[in-house]
Design a protein around this motif. Structure first.
Motif, short mmCIF file in Angstrom:
data_model
loop_
_atom_site.label_atom_id
_atom_site.label_comp_id
_atom_site.label_asym_id
_atom_site.label_seq_id
_atom_site.Cartn_x
_atom_site.Cartn_y
_atom_site.Cartn_z
N ARG A 78 46.62 14.31 52.94
CA ARG A 78 47.99 14.71 52.53
C ARG A 78 48.86 13.47 52.36
NH1 ARG A 78 47.43 18.37 56.75
NH2 ARG A 78 46.67 20.35 55.99
N ALA A 79 48.78 12.55 53.32
CA ALA A 79 49.58 11.32 53.25
C ALA A 79 49.15 10.49 52.04
CB ALA A 79 49.44 10.53 54.54
N ALA A 80 47.85 10.44 51.76
CA ALA A 80 47.35 9.68 50.62
C ALA A 80 47.87 10.25 49.32
CB ALA A 80 45.83 9.66 50.63
N ILE A 81 47.86 11.57 49.20
CA ILE A 81 48.36 12.21 47.97
C ILE A 81 49.85 11.94 47.81
CG2 ILE A 81 48.77 14.45 46.87
CD1 ILE A 81 46.04 15.33 48.02
N GLY A 97 51.20 9.20 48.59
CA GLY A 97 51.39 7.81 48.19
C GLY A 97 51.13 6.77 49.26
N ASP A 98 50.70 7.17 50.45
CA ASP A 98 50.43 6.23 51.54
C ASP A 98 49.06 5.58 51.33
OD1 ASP A 98 49.90 4.89 53.90
OD2 ASP A 98 50.59 6.52 55.20
N GLU A 99 49.07 4.31 50.91
CA GLU A 99 47.81 3.61 50.61
C GLU A 99 46.97 3.36 51.85
OE1 GLU A 99 48.37 0.12 48.21
OE2 GLU A 99 49.70 1.19 46.85
N GLY A 100 47.60 3.08 52.97
CA GLY A 100 46.88 2.85 54.23
C GLY A 100 46.15 4.11 54.67
N ALA A 101 46.81 5.26 54.53
CA ALA A 101 46.19 6.53 54.89
C ALA A 101 45.02 6.83 53.95
CB ALA A 101 47.22 7.66 54.82
N TYR A 102 45.19 6.45 52.67
CA TYR A 102 44.12 6.69 51.70
C TYR A 102 42.89 5.84 52.02
CZ TYR A 102 42.01 7.82 47.17
OH TYR A 102 41.18 8.27 46.18
N ALA A 103 43.12 4.58 52.39
CA ALA A 103 42.00 3.70 52.76
C ALA A 103 41.29 4.24 54.01
CB ALA A 103 42.51 2.28 53.01
N ALA A 104 42.05 4.71 55.00
CA ALA A 104 41.46 5.28 56.21
C ALA A 104 40.68 6.55 55.87
CB ALA A 104 42.54 5.56 57.25
N PHE A 105 41.25 7.39 55.01
CA PHE A 105 40.58 8.63 54.60
C PHE A 105 39.25 8.32 53.91
CE2 PHE A 105 39.65 11.59 51.13
CZ PHE A 105 39.45 12.76 51.86
N LEU A 106 39.27 7.36 52.97
CA LEU A 106 38.04 7.01 52.25
C LEU A 106 36.99 6.40 53.19
CD1 LEU A 106 39.43 5.59 48.88
CD2 LEU A 106 38.36 7.81 49.30
N GLY A 107 37.41 5.60 54.14
CA GLY A 107 36.48 5.01 55.10
C GLY A 107 35.78 6.06 55.94
N SER A 126 46.33 21.70 49.81
CA SER A 126 46.75 20.97 51.00
C SER A 126 46.66 21.76 52.31
CB SER A 126 48.16 20.43 50.83
OG SER A 126 49.08 21.49 50.67
N ASP A 127 46.66 23.08 52.25
CA ASP A 127 46.53 23.84 53.51
C ASP A 127 45.10 24.35 53.73
OD1 ASP A 127 46.72 25.61 51.40
OD2 ASP A 127 47.93 27.08 52.48
N ALA A 128 44.18 23.95 52.87
CA ALA A 128 42.76 24.33 53.01
C ALA A 128 42.03 23.26 53.80
CB ALA A 128 42.13 24.49 51.64
N PRO A 129 40.91 23.63 54.45
CA PRO A 129 40.12 22.62 55.17
C PRO A 129 39.57 21.59 54.19
CG PRO A 129 39.37 24.85 55.68
CD PRO A 129 40.38 24.97 54.59
N VAL A 130 39.53 20.33 54.61
CA VAL A 130 39.10 19.25 53.73
C VAL A 130 37.58 19.02 53.81
CG1 VAL A 130 39.47 17.33 55.34
CG2 VAL A 130 39.74 16.97 52.90
N LEU A 131 36.96 19.25 54.95
CA LEU A 131 35.53 18.97 55.09
C LEU A 131 34.66 19.81 54.16
CD1 LEU A 131 35.04 18.24 58.88
CD2 LEU A 131 34.60 16.72 56.96
N PRO A 132 34.88 21.12 54.03
CA PRO A 132 34.05 21.88 53.08
C PRO A 132 34.20 21.36 51.65
CG PRO A 132 35.17 23.37 54.57
CD PRO A 132 35.73 22.00 54.82
N TRP A 133 35.39 20.91 51.30
CA TRP A 133 35.65 20.35 49.98
C TRP A 133 34.85 19.06 49.79
CZ3 TRP A 133 38.93 16.05 48.47
CH2 TRP A 133 39.27 16.03 47.10
N ILE A 134 34.85 18.19 50.79
CA ILE A 134 34.09 16.93 50.73
C ILE A 134 32.60 17.21 50.64
CG2 ILE A 134 33.41 14.88 52.08
CD1 ILE A 134 36.30 14.87 53.21
#
Length: 178
Positions: free
Chosen positions: A14-17, A19-29, A70-78
């Motif tokens: 959610r933070a990455a979407i 615009g938080d680049e740090g959160a996006y890097a952590a999410f991708l890692g 954004s209110d759906a679980p992210v793991l099944p999507w991944i």
């Protein structure tokens, strides 16, 4: 993976979407680690590199992150994206599995040499005229060349070829293979 990790990943995405680049890097890692484990468990025969699946999945997530609800679980999507990327990789590879021949050389059966007994050879040669018998035996049994056979019997090479052809044709007729 526990519920806390699911919540953490969802918060990071959610933070990455937003615009938080740090959160996006952590999410991708964290996502890369999850997909890497998934790919390694699913790829048992080789032919597909797990890191290729990780990269393809991360690229697809990057391109389609706006489709995540954004209110759906992210793991099944991944996992769904990773599964489709894995299926695509197996389709590209096809049904072949590449194995080093040295790894399985001892298990490959050697072709069995077809053996014919002396009695069967004698039976095949019995019905031939003496000249044909000697030529067929010299070439087919002893392994001599046309030239050697011609020299041995004092014949021309053409005469040897004719005698060989007629002798083999006669044997084929005798055993029902016209």
């Amino acid at each position: 993976m526990n519920g806390d990790a699911e919540k953490e990943l969802a918060t990071l995405l959610r933070a990455a979407i937003a615009g938080d680049e740090g959160a996006y890097a952590a999410f991708l890692g964290r996502t890369a680690a999850i997909v890497r484990g998934f790919a390694r468990r699913k790829i048992v025969q080789g032919g597909v590199d797990p890191e290729d699946i990780v990269q393809e999945t991360l690229l697809a997530i990057h391109m389609k992150r706006h489709t995540w609800i954004s209110d759906a679980p992210v793991l099944p999507w991944i996992y769904a994206i990773a599964r489709f990327k894995l299926i695509d990789a197996f389709r590209k590879r096809g049904r072949r599995v590449e194995i080093e021949i040295g790894d399985i050389a001892e298990t490959i059966a050697q072709p069995e040499a077809e053996t014919v007994s002396d009695r069967e050879i004698g039976r095949a040669l019995d019905g031939l005229a003496p000249g044909q018998r000697s030529v067929v035996a010299a070439i087919s049994v002893e392994g001599r060349s046309i030239g050697e056979t011609a020299e041995k019997f004092g014949m021309t090479e053409t005469a040897v070829r004719v005698a060989l052809h007629r002798g083999l044709r006669s044997i084929a007729r005798k055993f029902g293979r016209s």
